[in-house]
Design an enzyme around this catalytic site. Sequence first.
Site, PDB file in Angstrom:
ATOM      1  N   ARG A 244       0.847  -1.184   0.000  1.00  0.00           N
ATOM      2  CA  ARG A 244       0.000   0.000   0.000  1.00  0.00           C
ATOM      3  C   ARG A 244       0.885   1.238   0.000  1.00  0.00           C
ATOM      4  NH1 ARG A 244      -3.132  -2.900  -1.722  1.00  0.00           N
ATOM      5  NH2 ARG A 244      -5.177  -3.549  -0.926  1.00  0.00           N
ATOM      6  N   GLU A 273      -4.116   7.072  -6.017  1.00  0.00           N
ATOM      7  CA  GLU A 273      -4.155   6.506  -7.357  1.00  0.00           C
ATOM      8  C   GLU A 273      -5.414   6.986  -8.079  1.00  0.00           C
ATOM      9  OE1 GLU A 273      -3.785   2.252  -7.116  1.00  0.00           O
ATOM     10  OE2 GLU A 273      -1.888   2.352  -6.063  1.00  0.00           O
ATOM     11  N   HIS A 292      -0.233  -0.438 -10.490  1.00  0.00           N
ATOM     12  CA  HIS A 292      -0.965  -1.435  -9.700  1.00  0.00           C
ATOM     13  C   HIS A 292      -1.241  -2.688 -10.534  1.00  0.00           C
ATOM     14  CE1 HIS A 292      -2.971  -1.110  -5.590  1.00  0.00           C
ATOM     15  NE2 HIS A 292      -2.960  -2.383  -5.889  1.00  0.00           N
TER      16      HIS A 292
END
Length: 330
Positions: A244, A273, A292
């Site tokens: 994270r 994000e 990601h």
Amino acid sequence: MAQYKIAVVNSSSFGQVFKEHWQQIEEIGEVKRFMLPTDIDGKSLAKELNGYNIIIASVTPMFNKEFFDNKDETLLISRHGIGFNNVDIKAAKEHGTKVAIVPQLVERDSVAENELANLMTLVRRTVQSAERERDDRYEDRAEFMGNELSGKTFGVIGCGNIGSRVAELFSVFGGPILVNDPDPKAPAGWLKSHNVERVDLDTLLEKADYISLNASLNDGNYHLIDAKKIAKMKKGVYLCNNARGALIDETALLDGIKSGKVAGYAADAVEVEPVRATSPLLQNDRVLLTPHTSAYTYECLHGMGEKCVSDVKNIVANKPLVRELTSTLA
């Protein structure tokens, strides 16, 4: 079956590579893909999804208390992944919504392997040198000095499902591996067989040449790595983060890179994000970011999709869900 309406929210991968997963849930009810702002507020999110009683959710947006307080009946939120930081589990249960995630082993190899790939790409400056070759500038090759990983000291912060696999991969380089975790999820004998030693966080920061962040995000470790922690690290340390983004203070990180304390940072997750081109992280050639995509292997996406489909089928058939989080709450 007509009473079921299924929303696939902010997932650009579910049903795309493995189209059979989309087709299978279409047999259950109406299906629509929603691509919504990552920071949409709960009330607006509820309005967008009203009428949809089954949700297949990505890492964003936030399904918070405000969302559940304003949403009509929602039977299920099936996370297309193993994380659930964006779902208020307590509020979900209070409103009769079941929440299920993908079993951890589905993502374990893909995420850990991607972390190692990103780290090695950063350390050996692979992207920059390949781009220079593409530009017909072979003669610039001496600019791209890197470092070896063999025999170096590795630090793994968070030794659960992913972190333990990262430690296993690091063990191939033959150096000591230091892990920091209050309760590492590892079988008996695992530490010894992989040359792993449990240490306190300060010891890890002071000794490791390469540090991997794999902890889950909670109230106690927001910005776990801040300016004070970076100051304790070895000069020239490399950091990687596929967990994270908010585990690290990105401003302090960039200051550490500027000062030379941090040699580089590779990450597949950032605090906010999506990352846009104006981000200072993307302006620094000592930072390698991927969007990601750690779980983006065919094997992993297939397993994730299969789990979400089974969640939908089970909720419709009133059968138990695998990895249901709401069932564990009192």
